[in-house]
Design an enzyme around this catalytic site. Sequence first.
Site, mmCIF file in Angstrom:
data_model
loop_
_atom_site.group_PDB
_atom_site.id
_atom_site.type_symbol
_atom_site.label_atom_id
_atom_site.label_comp_id
_atom_site.label_asym_id
_atom_site.label_seq_id
_atom_site.Cartn_x
_atom_site.Cartn_y
_atom_site.Cartn_z
ATOM 1 N N GLY A 1 -34.853 11.915 19.421
ATOM 2 C CA GLY A 1 -35.549 11.892 18.140
ATOM 3 C C GLY A 1 -35.926 13.302 17.734
ATOM 4 O O GLY A 1 -36.909 13.859 18.216
ATOM 5 N N HIS B 1 -37.176 3.787 18.386
ATOM 6 C CA HIS B 1 -38.261 2.855 18.738
ATOM 7 C C HIS B 1 -37.804 1.396 18.741
ATOM 8 O O HIS B 1 -38.635 0.487 18.863
ATOM 9 C CB HIS B 1 -39.471 3.018 17.820
ATOM 10 C CG HIS B 1 -39.969 4.417 17.701
ATOM 11 N ND1 HIS B 1 -40.032 5.280 18.771
ATOM 12 C CD2 HIS B 1 -40.427 5.122 16.625
ATOM 13 C CE1 HIS B 1 -40.510 6.450 18.374
ATOM 14 N NE2 HIS B 1 -40.747 6.377 17.081
ATOM 15 N N ASP C 1 -38.499 9.437 21.876
ATOM 16 C CA ASP C 1 -39.212 9.336 20.599
ATOM 17 C C ASP C 1 -38.172 9.075 19.511
ATOM 18 O O ASP C 1 -38.224 9.651 18.433
ATOM 19 C CB ASP C 1 -39.983 10.633 20.327
ATOM 20 C CG ASP C 1 -40.907 10.525 19.123
ATOM 21 O OD1 ASP C 1 -41.228 9.394 18.717
ATOM 22 O OD2 ASP C 1 -41.289 11.581 18.579
ATOM 23 N N SER D 1 -41.055 19.461 17.214
ATOM 24 C CA SER D 1 -41.363 19.117 18.600
ATOM 25 C C SER D 1 -40.487 19.909 19.567
ATOM 26 O O SER D 1 -40.962 20.390 20.604
ATOM 27 C CB SER D 1 -41.176 17.610 18.811
ATOM 28 O OG SER D 1 -41.594 17.222 20.090
ATOM 29 N N SER E 1 -25.936 8.239 19.495
ATOM 30 C CA SER E 1 -26.885 7.136 19.568
ATOM 31 C C SER E 1 -27.505 7.013 20.950
ATOM 32 O O SER E 1 -26.801 7.074 21.965
ATOM 33 C CB SER E 1 -26.203 5.819 19.208
ATOM 34 O OG SER E 1 -27.058 4.723 19.450
ATOM 35 N N ASP F 1 -44.745 6.299 21.046
ATOM 36 C CA ASP F 1 -44.935 5.408 19.890
ATOM 37 C C ASP F 1 -44.693 3.952 20.259
ATOM 38 O O ASP F 1 -44.072 3.190 19.502
ATOM 39 C CB ASP F 1 -44.039 5.824 18.720
ATOM 40 C CG ASP F 1 -44.401 7.188 18.165
ATOM 41 O OD1 ASP F 1 -45.496 7.687 18.478
ATOM 42 O OD2 ASP F 1 -43.601 7.766 17.415
#
Length: 287
Positions: free
Chosen positions: A100, A170, A167, A106, A144, A196
């Site tokens: 992510g 989800h 991250d 980040s 992916s 998350d």
Amino acid sequence: MNLNVSELHGTLRERLRLRSRLLKLVPRGERVTRMTGWADLDNSPLGEGAIHRALDNHQGHLIHKWRHYPDVYDEVLAGYRNGFPLPDGGYRPIRLIEIGVSEGGSLEFWREWFGPDAQIVGIDIDPSCADLVDPSVATIRIGSQADPDFLRSVVDEMGGVDIVIDDGSHVASHQKVTFDTLWPRLSTNGMFLIEDTHTTYWPGFEGGLRRPGTAIEEAKQLVDDMHARYYIEAGEDAASEPRHPDLWSVAFYDSIIVMRKRSARTPARITRGTQVRPASDWAEEGY
């Protein structure tokens, strides 16, 4: 591009909607609760911990996380600040995968935190993320997290991985594929974080309270599985070796699960000292 707070919120909402439509991978359904929204934004200083100060000082691409996450990072990642600990007491550079990429902030922060020698790879399915950060910050691979062959190829390129931070989408089924694929390749004494995890309660992410297959429920099962050798309720035959004997711990935080890996070993008792009470002095109950 510098935005004020109102513009930033609108931009984030629109990008999240566009990414979901583009990728066509996130199921339809509710994705919010009364505890979420933009009214809870608090950009006051985070605190006095080293990782809190580092986040407060971050400049560059946007980082968007829950305010309490630095408390978790400070607790579980501080031991890796100088590198990956070795048996001889030394360290080597950390190898980290973050799934992510979002705006890339980040990844920039992990570079700032783990230093110039760390090997940092970001994974995202959105091709527009490919060039978000300078190559000196991180390598970004497009693919992916639900593709085991892709994930294995990334780890092979890195020569191994010490920390995984999921991250990504989800989506429950994606998270399961990611864990099942990367846990066996995680270094001994490494760490796997799923962020998350409040989304595991939202139908829009294949979630729901106590719904089988979500990250929360899978992690609960890991706790049971960790203790498989002690099962007696269904009879002695129910006891077995854990599926992941190298799973050292599972820790639940608000919206984060942290799993640590250690060398597989069969539990053994120890004794120290030799003085004991006479058997006649023992209470009958409990012995």
